[in-house]
Write a protein that holds these residues in place. Structure first.
Motif, PDB file in Angstrom:
ATOM      1  N   ARG A  17      -4.680  -2.941   8.708  1.00  0.00           N
ATOM      2  CA  ARG A  17      -3.693  -2.021   8.163  1.00  0.00           C
ATOM      3  C   ARG A  17      -2.981  -1.334   9.330  1.00  0.00           C
ATOM      4  NH1 ARG A  17      -4.053   1.802   3.074  1.00  0.00           N
ATOM      5  NH2 ARG A  17      -2.002   2.749   3.214  1.00  0.00           N
TER       6      ARG A  17
ATOM      7  N   GLN B 270      -0.247   1.721   9.994  1.00  0.00           N
ATOM      8  CA  GLN B 270       0.520   2.826   9.417  1.00  0.00           C
ATOM      9  C   GLN B 270       1.458   3.346  10.489  1.00  0.00           C
ATOM     10  OE1 GLN B 270      -2.914   5.329   8.353  1.00  0.00           O
ATOM     11  NE2 GLN B 270      -2.318   5.023   6.224  1.00  0.00           N
TER      12      GLN B 270
ATOM     13  N   VAL C  65      -9.533   1.672   3.409  1.00  0.00           N
ATOM     14  CA  VAL C  65      -8.178   1.706   3.938  1.00  0.00           C
ATOM     15  C   VAL C  65      -7.463   0.372   3.719  1.00  0.00           C
ATOM     16  CG1 VAL C  65      -8.765   3.388   5.727  1.00  0.00           C
ATOM     17  CG2 VAL C  65      -8.738   0.967   6.295  1.00  0.00           C
TER      18      VAL C  65
ATOM     19  N   PHE D 229      -4.994  -1.667  -1.287  1.00  0.00           N
ATOM     20  CA  PHE D 229      -3.697  -1.054  -1.549  1.00  0.00           C
ATOM     21  C   PHE D 229      -3.265  -1.381  -2.966  1.00  0.00           C
ATOM     22  CE2 PHE D 229       0.890  -0.814  -1.703  1.00  0.00           C
ATOM     23  CZ  PHE D 229       1.140   0.385  -1.063  1.00  0.00           C
ATOM     24  N   THR D 230      -2.923  -0.353  -3.694  1.00  0.00           N
ATOM     25  CA  THR D 230      -2.361  -0.536  -5.025  1.00  0.00           C
ATOM     26  C   THR D 230      -0.994   0.103  -4.993  1.00  0.00           C
ATOM     27  OG1 THR D 230      -4.581   0.093  -5.674  1.00  0.00           O
ATOM     28  CG2 THR D 230      -3.033  -0.404  -7.443  1.00  0.00           C
ATOM     29  N   PRO D 231       0.022  -0.620  -5.371  1.00  0.00           N
ATOM     30  CA  PRO D 231       1.346  -0.004  -5.311  1.00  0.00           C
ATOM     31  C   PRO D 231       1.395   1.240  -6.191  1.00  0.00           C
ATOM     32  CG  PRO D 231       1.398  -2.116  -6.457  1.00  0.00           C
ATOM     33  CD  PRO D 231       0.058  -2.005  -5.840  1.00  0.00           C
ATOM     34  N   PRO D 232       1.949   2.307  -5.665  1.00  0.00           N
ATOM     35  CA  PRO D 232       1.987   3.544  -6.433  1.00  0.00           C
ATOM     36  C   PRO D 232       2.908   3.417  -7.639  1.00  0.00           C
ATOM     37  CG  PRO D 232       3.302   3.743  -4.448  1.00  0.00           C
ATOM     38  CD  PRO D 232       2.597   2.423  -4.363  1.00  0.00           C
TER      39      PRO D 232
ATOM     40  N   TYR E 265       4.740  -1.428   2.541  1.00  0.00           N
ATOM     41  CA  TYR E 265       5.075  -0.239   1.775  1.00  0.00           C
ATOM     42  C   TYR E 265       5.879   0.718   2.654  1.00  0.00           C
ATOM     43  CZ  TYR E 265       4.715   4.090  -0.807  1.00  0.00           C
ATOM     44  OH  TYR E 265       5.025   5.251  -1.473  1.00  0.00           O
TER      45      TYR E 265
ATOM     46  N   ASP F 224       3.805   1.160   5.883  1.00  0.00           N
ATOM     47  CA  ASP F 224       2.475   0.562   5.926  1.00  0.00           C
ATOM     48  C   ASP F 224       2.556  -0.944   5.813  1.00  0.00           C
ATOM     49  OD1 ASP F 224       1.833   3.313   5.373  1.00  0.00           O
ATOM     50  OD2 ASP F 224      -0.186   2.589   4.939  1.00  0.00           O
TER      51      ASP F 224
END
Lengths: 394, 348, 204
Positions: free
Chosen positions: A127, A129, A278, A281-284, A149, A138
Motif C-alpha cells: 500500500r 499513501q 492496511v 480496501f473497500t471503496p467508500p 483511490y 492511495d
C-alpha cells in the motif's frame, strides 16, 4: 556628610542589584531560543559513527544493494524535487489545478515536496499513501486486487491483476493513464535506486563515501558519477542499508548544482510486518468506482517517472537512442495537431520555450523536446542531444 | 508614632528617558497618621505611588512599606495595603459587587469564604449597597470613585494609599470620604492621601508632604509645616535709618525696605478711601506714610531667637516712631505656592 | 474547518490572546489586579491558561457544531476517511476530538505570541491586530518557495496537517512535530512575555 556618602554608596549598590534583577528576568527569554537552537543544531548534526559499518568496496556495496531482498517493511518516504519547473500556485494544496490527468498534476508530483507512507508485506501486499495536505492518494494491492483511490474527488479504480505478475512494484506500473498522477510519486527509494544502478557501466565512476544515517539506520553512501558530459546528472548518491542492502535514499545532483535537485529518502522505516488491515480496501460509499481492464503489457510505460515517455507511449511507438546516461526516449511518429493540443495546456505552454525544431521543456535533470511535427523526445541529457536525436530519427 | 514608619523611601527616583519624574524623594510616613501628599498635577505624585505599590520599578532608591522592602516583599506587604491608584478602574460589563469579587479573588491571600460578607461590608461603608447589583457601566464618576474606595477596603488594611480619593465626588461624598478616612485613622490605619486640593489636606491630614517637579520640597506634621514658613515683621516708620540700626542690632539680618511690596497691604484701606473721599487732605496721608521695613523673624524650625515684642520694645527704646507693626505668618496656601511655584491649582 | 483554520481560528485567538494583558491595561484594571496583589507571574499564567482554554474550546465547538449540523441535515452514517476507509460515527467523533486537539496544540504557539504582544502595549486592538498579522505573515511565508529553509520553523507550518488525523492508520508524526514546534514557540514567547511583563512599569 559621612552618612550621606554611605547613603549614596548604598544607593549605588541597590541600583546595580536592581539592574541585575531586571537582567535575570530576561534570562529565560534568552535561554529559551538558545536551548532550542542548540537542540536543533545537535539534532541536525550527523549522528556520530558510533557503530561504524565494516568497510566495503564500491563493488561490494553494489552487490549488497543488488542482492537485497527486503520484502516486508513499512515506512515513510519523503521526496523533494527542485527541478526548476514553474512553481504551481499552492503546491501541495488541494487545488483544482491538479485535476487528474492534467499536465499540472504531473508537474505537481514532480516538483515540490511529497510524503508517502509505504506498507509492503511480501509480494502480494502493498500500500502506498501519498499524503497531500488534507488529501490522500492511495494505491493498495492485496493479492491480485489493486485499488487506486484519490480522496480529493473520492474516486476509486479497481484492477484485477493477471496471475503472472510477480513484483509488487509492477502493480504500480499498471496505473492506467488517467491515473498516472499517482504513479510518479510511488517509487520507493529502492526502485529509483534500481533505475540508476542499471546505468552503472564503464561510463560511470562508483565510489563509497562516508557512512550516512537514514531513517535512523546506518548506511553506505554509494556515489555514482557519470563520466560523460552528455547527461544532466552530475552525481547520484544512494544510501544502502548497511545491514540488508536496501537502498534507503537517492539523491540526484544536476550538473553545475551543489545541492541535490531530487531527493527521495525514507524518513522512517520499520522492518516489521505491517498490520494486515492496511492492505484491505473497500471503496467508500458515495464515491465513483471504475473497473479497469487488465492492462496490456505492451502498453506499459517505459518509464513512468518520465512524463515525456508517458506521452510517447500514448502517441506512438517508442524509440530509444543512446545508452546508459545518454539514453534518449523518443516517439517515432507524431502529429502537429497533437503537439498543438499538448501545448494548449497553459502550464506547459508557459514552461516550454521555443527552440529550433520545436519547443523545449527544460528542467534541471530532464529535458523534453516537443518537435514541431509532434514528436516527443526526452532524456536526462542536454537539449542539443534531444535535437540531434530528433534530427536523426526523422 | 514611635513605632516606625509605614512608608519610607530613600532616594527614590524615576527617570523616563532623560526626564526625572521623581527625583531623590525621601518620604517618611509615620504609622497611624493621615498623610497628605500634595503637589501640582504632574509633580510626580502618582509615579511615586506607583513605585510605592510596586507597579513601576524605581530607577534608583528604596521603598519600605510597613517595614518591608518593596518590591521584594510585595506579596507580604500588598495584602495589608488598600489602594486607589489614579482613579478607579473596573470592568464596565460587571456589576459593582462582581467587580469587587473579581478583584478580591485575584489575590491568593484573601479568604474566599468571607468574600461575600467583606464585599457587602465594603460596599456599605462607601454607601453603595443599593447600587451593588448595577453594572459599573451605569455608575456615575462619583459612584465609581466610591467603588474604588470600597475595593481598597475589602480586607482589613494597615495602610491605605488613596490617590485623589475625592475626585469627582459631590460635596457630601467628599465629606463622607473625609469622615471615612478619619474613622479609619482612628482604628489605627495609616492613610496616605494624595491630593492637589489644599483644603482637603488641611481638613483631613495630620501630616503632609509637598512634591514639586519631582522633588519632595517639604514634609512633616501639618502644624509644623504651617509654622515652617518664614515669619516676617512689617514695620512702618518715618525713622527708617534708626529702625534699621535697631533691627540690625537684634541680629535680624539686613532689613530691606520693600515699599512697593508693602504698599498693597499697608495702604489698602486708604486706597479704598481715595475714590470714595477725594477731598481727604494730603498731609493726613503723608503722616501715616513712612518707610516700610520688612524683616524676617525666623525661618524654619528652631532659630527663633528674637520675639516680636522684644523688637517693639527695642524700637521704642531707641525712639523710633512706630506707625505700623505686624507679624505676618504665611498661610498654608502661601506656603505651598511658595514651595511649588505658581500654577498650583488650589482653586480647583 | 478548512476556512476556519487559516483564517477564523487565528483571528479569534489573536483577539483573545491580544486582549489578555493589554485589555486589562487599557481598562486600568491591571493595576488593581497587581495591587490586589495577584502576582505578575501568576496573572500571566492565568491569562495564558485562559487563552489556551479558548484554543481548546474553539476548535471543539466548531468541530462538534459542524458534526451536529451534519447529523441534523444528513443521515448519520459511516464517515469516509482520507485513506478511503470508513469509520463508524463513534470513531468519527473521536477523530473530530483528535482534530480539535491537534488544532488546540496548533494555536498554542500563536497564543503565546499574542500574550507577548499583549504585554507590549496598552492598546488591545493593537496587540490583536499584530497577532493576526503575524499569523497571516507566517502563513504567507509558508507558501513562498524562496523561504523554504524557514518553513519548518513557522508556527503555522503544520496547521493544515490535521488531515493526518483522518488517515488510516493514524499518522502521529505531524502531531508530534507540531507539538514540539508549538512547545518551542510557547517557551520562547512565554519567556519573552515573562521578561517583559515582570519588568514592565504599569503606567495605565
Amino acid at each position: 556628610m559621612g552618612s550621606n556618602r554611605l547613603d549614596s554608596s548604598a544607593r549605588f549598590q541597590r541600583n546595580s542589584t536592581q539592574g541585575r534583577r531586571a537582567w535575570l528576568r530576561w534570562l529565560p527569554a534568552v535561554a529559551a531560543p538558545v536551548a532550542i537552537a542548540s537542540g536543533a543544531l545537535i539534532g541536525s548534526l550527523p549522528a556520530g559513527a558510533s557503530n561504524p559499518l565494516p568497510a566495503k568496496s564500491p563493488a561490494e556495496v553494489l552487490e549488497l544493494a543488488a542482492g537485497h531482498h527486503v520484502q516486508t517493511f513499512s515506512g515513510t518516504v519523503e521526496r523533494s524535487a527542485e527541478l526548476g519547473l514553474p512553481e504551481l500556485p499552492a503546491t501541495g494544496k488541494p487545488s483544482a489545478a491538479a485535476s487528474p490527468g492534467s499536465v499540472a498534476s504531473v508537474i505537481e508530483l514532480l516538483s515540490g515536496k511529497h510524503t508517502a507512507r509505504l506498507y509492503v508485506d511480501g509480494k502480494d501486499n502493498a500500500r502506498v499513501q501519498v499524503m497531500d495536505q488534507l488529501a490522500e492518494r492511495d494505491v493498495v494491492r492485496h493479492g491480485s486486487d489493486v485499488w487506486f483511490y484519490s480522496s480529493k474527488d473520492n474516486t476509486a479504480a479497481h484492477l484485477t491483476l493477471p496471475a503472472h505478475t510477480e513484483d509488487p512494484a509492477d502493480a504500480k506500473d499498471h496505473a492506467p493513464s488517467n491515473d498516472t498522477q499517482t504513479t510518479p510519486g510511488l517509487h520507493t527509494p529502492a526502485e529509483l535506486a534500481q533505475q540508476f544502478l542499471t546505468k552503472v557501466g564503464p561510463s560511470t565512476a562508483v565510489s563509497v563515501g562516508p557512512d550516512v544515517s537514514v531513517a535512523g539506520r546506518a548506511a553506505y553512501n554509494l556515489l555514482i558519477e557519470p563520466r560523460t558530459d552528455a547527461t544532466l546528472v552530475s552525481k547520484v548518491a544512494i544510501a544502502v542499508d548497511g545491514e540488508n542492502g536496501m537502498p534507503l535514499s537517492v539523491q540526484v545532483t544536476a550538473r553545475g548544482a551543489d545541492k541535490p535537485a531530487f531527493t527521495s529518502e525514507f524518513t522512517s522505516l520499520s522492518l516489521d510486518a505491517p498490520d494486515p488491515s492496511v492492505f484491505t480496501f473497500t471503496p467508500p460509499p458515495g464515491g465513483t468506482v471504475k473497473e479497469l481492464p487488465v492492462p496490456d503489457r505492451s502498453h506499459e510505460p517505459a518509464d513512468a517517472h518520465d512524463p515525456g515517455a508517458k506521452h510517447a507511449q500514448a502517441k506512438g511507438n517508442v524509440a530509444v537512442t543512446g545508452t546508459g546516461w545518454e539514453t534518449v526516449v523518443g516517439t517515432e511518429h507524431g502529429s502537429a495537431a497533437a503537439a498543438e493540443q499538448m501545448l494548449q495546456d497553459p502550464l506547459l505552454s508557459q514552461a516550454a520555450v521555443a527552440v529550433p525544431g520545436g519547443r523545449l521543456l527544460s528542467t534541471a535533470l530532464l529535458n523534453v523536446l516537443i518537435t514541431d511535427d509532434g514528436r516527443i523526445f526526452a532524456g536526462m541529457v542536454p537539449p542539443e542531444r534531444l535535437q540531434a536525436a530528433a534530427a536523426t530519427a526523422r | 508614632m514611635t513605632a516606625g514608619l509605614a512608608i519610607e523611601t530613600r532616594g527614590l527616583s524615576k527617570h523616563f528617558g532623560q526626564q526625572a519624574a521623581v527625583d531623590h524623594v525621601d518620604l517618611a510616613v509615620p504609622h497611624g497618621t493621615v498623610f497628605g501628599f500634595l503637589g501640582p498635577n504632574g509633580s510626580g505624585k502618582t509615579t511615586t505611588i506607583r513605585m510605592l505599590l510596586g507597579l513601576a520599578a524605581a530607577s534608583a532608591g528604596t521603598v519600605n512599606l510597613l517595614g518591608r522592602e518593596m518590591p521584594d516583599k510585595l506579596h507580604e506587604v500588598l495584602p495589608r495595603v488598600g489602594a486607589l491608584v489614579e482613579g478607579p478602574a473596573f470592568y464596565p460589563f460587571l456589576s459593582g459587587a462582581a467587580n469587587l469579587h473579581r478583584l478580591d479573588s485575584a489575590s491568593p491571600h484573601t479568604v474566599p469564604a468571607t468574600r461575600k460578607a467583606r464585599v457587602q461590608q465594603a460596599l456599605e461603608r462607601v454607601g453603595l449597597e443599593h447600587a451593588a447589583g448595577k453594572r459599573v457601566h451605569a455608575y456615575s464618576l462619583g459612584m465609581k470613585q466610591r467603588l474604588g474606595i470600597a475595593n481598597a477596603l475589602l480586607s482589613p488594611r494597615d495602610l491605605l494609599v488613596l490617590d485623589e480619593p475625592t475626585n469627582g465626588l459631590d460635596p457630601q461624598g467628599t465629606r463622607e470620604v473625609r469622615n471615612l478616612v478619619r474613622s479609619l485613622a482612628h482604628q489605627g490605619t495609616t492613610v496616605f492621601v494624595s491630593s492637589h486640593l489644599l483644603a482637603e489636606v488641611d481638613q483631613m491630614c495630620t501630616h503632609a508632604a509637598v512634591m514639586s517637579a519631582g522633588k519632595l520640597v517639604a514634609q512633616g506634621p501639618l502644624a509644623e509645616l504651617r509654622q515652617a514658613g518664614s515669619t516676617r515683621l512689617r514695620l512702618v516708620t518715618p525713622d527708617a535709618g534708626a529702625a534699621r540700626q535697631v533691627l540690625a542690632g537684634l541680629g535680624l539680618a539686613p532689613a530691606p525696605g520693600e515699599p512697593d511690596a508693602a504698599q498693597p497691604q499697608a495702604a489698602q484701606p486708604e486706597r479704598i478711601d481715595v475714590p470714595g473721599r477725594p477731598a481727604v487732605p494730603e498731609p493726613q496721608r503723608a503722616r501715616l506714610d513712612g518707610e516700610t521695613i520688612v524683616a524676617t523673624l525666623g525661618t524654619g524650625s528652631g532659630q527663633r531667637a528674637v520675639l516680636p515684642e522684644d523688637v517693639v520694645a527695642q524700637l521704642v527704646q531707641a525712639g523710633v516712631r512706630v506707625r505700623g507693626f505686624a507679624v505676618e505668618r504665611e498661610s498654608l496656601e502661601d506656603r505651598f505656592v511658595a514651595l511649588t511655584g505658581e500654577g498650583f491649582d488650589v482653586a480647583q | 474547518m478548512l476556512v476556519s483554520v487559516p483564517l477564523f481560528m487565528p483571528l479569534a485567538v489573536g483577539v483573545v490572546a491580544g486582549d489578555t494583558i493589554a485589555g486589562e491595561a487599557n481598562l486600568g484594571t491591571l493595576r488593581y489586579l497587581l495591587v490586589a496583589p495577584a502576582g505578575r507571574v501568576r496573572l500571566l499564567l492565568v491569562k495564558y491558561a485562559g487563552a489556551l482554554a479558548f484554543c481548546i474550546v474553539a476548535p471543539l465547538t466548531v468541530g462538534l457544531a459542524g458534526a451536529a449540523i451534519g447529523a441534523v441535515l444528513f443521515p448519520v452514517g459511516p464517515v469516509t476517511l482520507l485513506s478511503g476507509g470508513v469509520v463508524q460515527p463513534a470513531e468519527a467523533a473521536l477523530r473530530i476530538v483528535l482534530i480539535a486537539a491537534y488544532l488546540a496544540v496548533s494555536l498554542a504557539g500563536l497564543s503565546a505570541i499574542g500574550l507577548f504582544l499583549s504585554t507590549l502595549t496598552v492598546v488591545p486592538v493593537g496587540a490583536m491586530a499584530a497577532t493576526v498579522v503575524v499569523s497571516v505573515v507566517s502563513q504567507v511565508a509558508d507558501q513562498l518557495p524562496q523561504l523554504e529553509w524557514l518553513h519548518p520553523w513557522l508556527f503555522s507550518h503544520y496547521w493544515l496537517g490535521f488531515g493526518d488525523m483522518l488517515r488510516q492508520p493514524l499518522v502521529w508524526d505531524s502531531f508530534a512535530s507540531n507539538a514540539l514546534l508549538q512547545a518551542g514557540y510557547v517557551a520562547v514567547f512565554g519567556a519573552l512575555a515573562y521578561g517583559r511583563f515582570v519588568t514592565k512599569d504599569i503606567l495605565s
